[in-house]
Design a protein around this motif. Structure first.
Motif, PDB file in Angstrom:
ATOM      1  N   MET A  98       0.832  -1.200   0.000  1.00 60.21           N
ATOM      2  CA  MET A  98       0.000   0.000   0.000  1.00 60.21           C
ATOM      3  C   MET A  98       0.871   1.257   0.000  1.00 60.21           C
ATOM      4  N   PHE A  99       1.877   1.262   0.849  1.00 66.02           N
ATOM      5  CA  PHE A  99       2.791   2.404   0.933  1.00 66.02           C
ATOM      6  C   PHE A  99       3.479   2.651  -0.406  1.00 66.02           C
ATOM      7  N   LEU A 100       4.009   1.607  -1.015  1.00 63.55           N
ATOM      8  CA  LEU A 100       4.723   1.761  -2.288  1.00 63.55           C
ATOM      9  C   LEU A 100       3.777   2.158  -3.419  1.00 63.55           C
ATOM     10  N   MET A 101       2.537   1.674  -3.381  1.00 61.68           N
ATOM     11  CA  MET A 101       1.561   2.081  -4.393  1.00 61.68           C
ATOM     12  C   MET A 101       1.279   3.577  -4.293  1.00 61.68           C
ATOM     13  N   LEU A 102       1.120   4.087  -3.066  1.00 60.95           N
ATOM     14  CA  LEU A 102       0.874   5.517  -2.873  1.00 60.95           C
ATOM     15  C   LEU A 102       2.108   6.335  -3.267  1.00 60.95           C
ATOM     16  N   CYS A 103       3.289   5.811  -2.975  1.00 71.46           N
ATOM     17  CA  CYS A 103       4.523   6.494  -3.394  1.00 71.46           C
ATOM     18  C   CYS A 103       4.618   6.558  -4.915  1.00 71.46           C
ATOM     19  N   HIS A 104       4.213   5.476  -5.578  1.00 73.16           N
ATOM     20  CA  HIS A 104       4.220   5.490  -7.042  1.00 73.16           C
ATOM     21  C   HIS A 104       3.222   6.515  -7.577  1.00 73.16           C
ATOM     22  N   SER A 105       2.117   6.702  -6.873  1.00 69.08           N
ATOM     23  CA  SER A 105       1.142   7.713  -7.280  1.00 69.08           C
ATOM     24  C   SER A 105       1.703   9.119  -7.090  1.00 69.08           C
ATOM     25  N   ILE A 106       2.572   9.308  -6.091  1.00 70.10           N
ATOM     26  CA  ILE A 106       3.254  10.597  -5.944  1.00 70.10           C
ATOM     27  C   ILE A 106       4.136  10.842  -7.158  1.00 70.10           C
ATOM     28  N   ALA A 107       4.803   9.795  -7.640  1.00 71.52           N
ATOM     29  CA  ALA A 107       5.639   9.927  -8.841  1.00 71.52           C
ATOM     30  C   ALA A 107       4.806  10.212 -10.077  1.00 71.52           C
ATOM     31  N   SER A 108       3.549   9.734 -10.089  1.00 69.69           N
ATOM     32  CA  SER A 108       2.613   9.967 -11.203  1.00 69.69           C
ATOM     33  C   SER A 108       3.180   9.529 -12.543  1.00 69.69           C
ATOM     34  N   GLN A 109       3.819   8.367 -12.566  1.00 74.33           N
ATOM     35  CA  GLN A 109       4.332   7.804 -13.819  1.00 74.33           C
ATOM     36  C   GLN A 109       3.354   6.741 -14.325  1.00 74.33           C
ATOM     37  N   HIS A 209       5.236  25.333  -8.086  1.00 74.57           N
ATOM     38  CA  HIS A 209       6.389  25.203  -8.990  1.00 74.57           C
ATOM     39  C   HIS A 209       7.499  24.351  -8.380  1.00 74.57           C
ATOM     40  N   ALA A 210       7.657  24.392  -7.057  1.00 75.81           N
ATOM     41  CA  ALA A 210       8.636  23.522  -6.406  1.00 75.81           C
ATOM     42  C   ALA A 210       8.264  22.061  -6.612  1.00 75.81           C
ATOM     43  N   ASN A 211       6.972  21.761  -6.525  1.00 81.78           N
ATOM     44  CA  ASN A 211       6.526  20.393  -6.749  1.00 81.78           C
ATOM     45  C   ASN A 211       6.716  19.972  -8.208  1.00 81.78           C
ATOM     46  N   GLN A 212       6.560  20.904  -9.130  1.00 81.73           N
ATOM     47  CA  GLN A 212       6.836  20.603 -10.537  1.00 81.73           C
ATOM     48  C   GLN A 212       8.298  20.213 -10.727  1.00 81.73           C
ATOM     49  N   PHE A 213       9.186  20.899 -10.014  1.00 84.33           N
ATOM     50  CA  PHE A 213      10.613  20.554 -10.097  1.00 84.33           C
ATOM     51  C   PHE A 213      10.841  19.148  -9.555  1.00 84.33           C
ATOM     52  N   ARG A 214      10.216  18.821  -8.412  1.00 85.90           N
ATOM     53  CA  ARG A 214      10.346  17.481  -7.838  1.00 85.90           C
ATOM     54  C   ARG A 214       9.845  16.416  -8.808  1.00 85.90           C
ATOM     55  N   TYR A 215       8.689  16.676  -9.428  1.00 81.02           N
ATOM     56  CA  TYR A 215       8.100  15.717 -10.357  1.00 81.02           C
ATOM     57  C   TYR A 215       9.002  15.498 -11.571  1.00 81.02           C
ATOM     58  N   ILE A 216       9.482  16.575 -12.172  1.00 81.89           N
ATOM     59  CA  ILE A 216      10.304  16.478 -13.374  1.00 81.89           C
ATOM     60  C   ILE A 216      11.665  15.864 -13.063  1.00 81.89           C
ATOM     61  N   LEU A 217      12.210  16.149 -11.881  1.00 82.96           N
ATOM     62  CA  LEU A 217      13.490  15.554 -11.494  1.00 82.96           C
ATOM     63  C   LEU A 217      13.357  14.040 -11.391  1.00 82.96           C
ATOM     64  N   CYS A 218      12.297  13.568 -10.745  1.00 82.01           N
ATOM     65  CA  CYS A 218      12.071  12.125 -10.626  1.00 82.01           C
ATOM     66  C   CYS A 218      11.797  11.508 -11.991  1.00 82.01           C
ATOM     67  N   LEU A 219      11.014  12.192 -12.818  1.00 78.17           N
ATOM     68  CA  LEU A 219      10.671  11.680 -14.143  1.00 78.17           C
ATOM     69  C   LEU A 219      11.919  11.524 -15.003  1.00 78.17           C
ATOM     70  N   ASN A 220      12.778  12.544 -15.019  1.00 76.06           N
ATOM     71  CA  ASN A 220      13.987  12.471 -15.837  1.00 76.06           C
ATOM     72  C   ASN A 220      14.994  11.492 -15.257  1.00 76.06           C
ATOM     73  N   GLY A 221      14.971  11.312 -13.946  1.00 76.74           N
ATOM     74  CA  GLY A 221      15.810  10.271 -13.369  1.00 76.74           C
ATOM     75  C   GLY A 221      15.416   8.905 -13.893  1.00 76.74           C
ATOM     76  N   THR A 222      14.112   8.628 -13.914  1.00 73.46           N
ATOM     77  CA  THR A 222      13.616   7.366 -14.467  1.00 73.46           C
ATOM     78  C   THR A 222      13.954   7.255 -15.949  1.00 73.46           C
ATOM     79  N   PHE A 223      13.750   8.337 -16.693  1.00 77.88           N
ATOM     80  CA  PHE A 223      14.056   8.326 -18.124  1.00 77.88           C
ATOM     81  C   PHE A 223      15.543   8.048 -18.382  1.00 77.88           C
ATOM     82  N   SER A 224      16.412   8.531 -17.481  1.00 77.66           N
ATOM     83  CA  SER A 224      17.852   8.363 -17.699  1.00 77.66           C
ATOM     84  C   SER A 224      18.265   6.892 -17.643  1.00 77.66           C
ATOM     85  N   ILE A 225      17.458   6.060 -16.980  1.00 78.35           N
ATOM     86  CA  ILE A 225      17.756   4.619 -16.964  1.00 78.35           C
ATOM     87  C   ILE A 225      17.668   4.065 -18.374  1.00 78.35           C
ATOM     88  N   ASN A 226      16.706   4.562 -19.144  1.00 79.61           N
ATOM     89  CA  ASN A 226      16.487   4.075 -20.510  1.00 79.61           C
ATOM     90  C   ASN A 226      17.458   4.691 -21.509  1.00 79.61           C
TER      91      ASN A 226
END
Length: 336
Positions: A98-109, A209-226
């Motif tokens: 449950m915790f990890l599912m909610l964390c994934h929803s914070i990532a919104s991927q 806008h701070a949250n947008q930075f957090r979201y995009i930082l996590c998103l690009n981190g995930t993208f960098s794996i690929n």
């Protein structure tokens, strides 16, 4: 914790389909999803402004809060969607799921369901047209371009072969799949904006806008794996595949940059050689195991690791993970 030498590919038989051998990228026509392009463009611009506000005007609790939400979203992706649900490298109790599912929803991927489906395809057909993030099409495509165009026909065709029976049987993952729109909006954007405003009177502009930075930082981190981790780095475990050990990806994803290791041993819960400050997700899973929230952690034995490095690895260039392992072994030998 016993070493596991085999792992399910998460696929059913694909007889009758053309064999895809990496690196491979056939001719194709792109249909651009313009609303996605516009949204991502806006979010990247907003994130740059968010970084400016975080470094000039944000209250210190806002800075700390965004660091916490960044790590939570990274755990949802790395420890949750990736290591738990995509690779089944360990098992988790309902509360931890449950915790990890909610964390994934914070990532919104998207949803865990789609994340798992795409990632199992990625491992089965890595760096070919069956791979949703095919790095053979270049850095831009594998990093973010694949999210802005139509799916390749091979991805659509082979996606029907992905075994998702374990995911369909998981009520927590399926709940998120059914309600991902409001879960992602509330957990990923509304609450992270509202909490700083309500509890310490942060302005809407700074919180948003701070949250947008957090979201995009996590998103690009995930993208960098690929992208980054399929193009730049060392290959101490298997020099015959593109995935590489990349320190930048490691730092931006809480430990997913040991990518040559991960593609060689995808079932290892560590997704890398070590668990340390460089691999926060591994440390988190190990801590949860101590609490009884995670169990059946799967990993590679040292003997199997050394044999594979000797047989297929490029040992001419050492990596931070391998260096750490050897230092630890030297300490153990000196202690004996």
């Amino acid at each position: 914790m016993a070493p596991y030498l085999t792992v399910s590919t998460g696929m059913v038989a694909d007889e009758g389909l053309k064999k895809l051998v990496a690196p491979q990228a056939g001719p194709r026509e792109y249909q651009v999803t313009w609303h996605r392009v516009l949204l991502l463009t806006y979010q990247h611009i907003a994130s740059i402004y968010g970084l400016h506000l975080l470094t000039t005007r944000a209250a210190w609790p806002t800075i700390v809060f965004n660091m916490v939400t960044f790590y939570l979203s990274s755990l949802g992706v790395c420890a949750g969607a990736h290591r738990l649900w995509s690779h089944r490298s360990y098992k988790a109790t309902r509360p931890l799921q449950m915790f990890l599912m909610l964390c994934h929803s914070i990532a919104s991927q998207h949803s865990i369901f789609i994340w798992v489906k795409d990632h199992r395809l990625h491992h089965r057909y890595s760096d070919t047209d069956g791979d949703p993030y095919n790095a053979s099409r270049g850095f831009v495509y594998s990093h973010i371009g694949w999210t802005c165009v139509n799916r390749h026909p091979e991805v659509q065709k082979r996606g029907k072969l992905v075994d998702l029976s374990d995911i369909f049987a998981n009520p927590i993952v399926m709940f998120q799949k059914q309600h991902k729109e409001w879960l992602n909006m509330v957990m990923g954007f509304i609450l992270p904006t509202f909490i700083p405003m309500y509890f310490w009177n942060e302005t809407f502009s700074i919180a948003f806008h701070a949250n947008q930075f957090r979201y995009i930082l996590c998103l690009n981190g995930t993208f960098s794996i690929n992208s980054l981790a399929h193009m730049f780095g060392t290959q101490p475990y298997d020099k015959n595949i593109a995935p590489s050990q990349n320190i930048i990806t490691t730092l931006t994803t809480c430990g997913e940059g040991f990518h040559n290791y991960h593609h060689t041993f995808p079932f290892d819960y560590k997704a890398g050689e070590v668990g340390s400050f460089l691999n926060f997700s591994t440390s988190f899973i190990y801590f949860c195991a101590k609490l009884g929230l995670a169990y059946d952690l799967r990993e590679v034995s040292k003997d199997v690791l050394e044999q594979r490095m000797t047989r297929t690895g490029d040992r001419s260039k050492d990596t931070y993970g391998v260096q750490f392992m050897r230092k630890q072994e030297m300490k153990e030998e000196s202690a004996d």
